[in-house]
Scaffold this motif. Structure first.
Motif, short mmCIF file in Angstrom:
data_model
loop_
_atom_site.label_atom_id
_atom_site.label_comp_id
_atom_site.label_asym_id
_atom_site.label_seq_id
_atom_site.Cartn_x
_atom_site.Cartn_y
_atom_site.Cartn_z
N LEU A 261 61.57 30.91 53.02
CA LEU A 261 60.58 30.71 54.07
C LEU A 261 59.48 31.77 54.00
N GLU B 294 57.29 30.56 50.88
CA GLU B 294 56.90 29.15 50.73
C GLU B 294 55.46 28.94 51.18
N SER B 295 54.68 28.23 50.37
CA SER B 295 53.28 27.98 50.71
C SER B 295 53.03 26.57 51.24
N GLU C 127 53.15 23.57 53.67
CA GLU C 127 53.33 23.46 55.13
C GLU C 127 54.54 22.62 55.53
N ARG D 231 57.69 24.47 54.85
CA ARG D 231 57.87 25.55 55.82
C ARG D 231 58.44 25.02 57.13
N VAL E 2 61.97 26.23 58.70
CA VAL E 2 62.11 26.83 60.03
C VAL E 2 63.28 26.18 60.77
N CYS F 74 62.37 35.88 62.24
CA CYS F 74 61.87 34.83 61.35
C CYS F 74 60.95 33.88 62.11
N ASN G 50 56.67 33.22 61.92
CA ASN G 50 56.06 31.91 61.72
C ASN G 50 55.13 31.49 62.85
N GLN H 234 51.52 31.83 61.54
CA GLN H 234 51.04 30.96 60.46
C GLN H 234 49.79 30.19 60.87
N VAL I 129 53.73 24.47 61.57
CA VAL I 129 54.70 25.56 61.39
C VAL I 129 54.87 26.31 62.70
#
Length: 187
Positions: free
Chosen positions: A82, A85-86, A88, A91, A95, A111, A115, A118, A123
């Protein structure tokens, strides 16, 4: 899927290494549908999380989410994946997977908080959905939640208000929730 013969399960496990990303995605998805979740499932989904195709990574993350605590050994890999990771959609799936495997509360909150920052609204929505499920949210998240209450996305503002209601610092929460109720665009 219940009652699948072990030979079919072994063949399914081999498909995560297939040349076709479509076959690999289907293998990752099917592993998550097996009842009970197979012992080899963690290894297969671990490979899927590292796949070069986003669709396979997303399918693996969704299957981890579905497996829940049975895939708890993937917690560290999920958090690390996570963080880098690029894509969307991947991601978003990650999550939800991180929350579903029973990640330790402090690690989970950290975590999810990361996010909230972002750029991708989906996300941020996923992180807020998972935060809103927690019984109590640490007061350390009041500032990120304050920012989310003024987000340009209506859904994010609403989820932030729900999460604020679970903050440990109730005195701070009350004033912010009153402001959220006065939102000019509460849709």
């Amino acid at each position: 899927i219940q009652g699948m013969p072990s030979t079919v399960k072994r063949e399914l496990a081999r498909k995560i290494d297939d040349d076709s990303p479509i076959i690999r995605r289907l293998a990752a998805t099917t592993i998550g549908d097996l009842v009970p979740f197979p012992k080899f499932g963690v290894e297969v989904l671990s490979a899927g999380l590292g796949d070069s195709h986003a669709e396979v990574r997303a399918a693996a993350a969704e299957s981890v989410r579905d497996a829940g605590s049975k895939a708890a050994s993937l917690e560290s890999l999920l958090v690390a994946t996570l963080a880098t990771e690029s894509d969307e959609a991947v991601r978003v799936s990650l999550v939800h997977a991180v929350a579903a495997v029973g990640t330790k509360p402090d690690k989970l909150v950290g975590c999810l908080a990361a996010n909230l920052k972002q750029d991708a609204p989906a996300v941020r929505v996923a992180a807020l959905e998972e935060l809103a499920k927690l019984d109590v949210i640490p007061a350390s998240l009041s500032s990120p939640l304050d920012r989310a209450l003024s987000d340009r996305e209506t859904e994010i503002r609403g989820l932030a208000a729900l999460a604020m209601a679970r903050l440990r610092d109730k005195r701070r929460t009350t004033g912010v929730l009153v402001l959220a109720l006065e939102d000019a665009d509460p849709t």
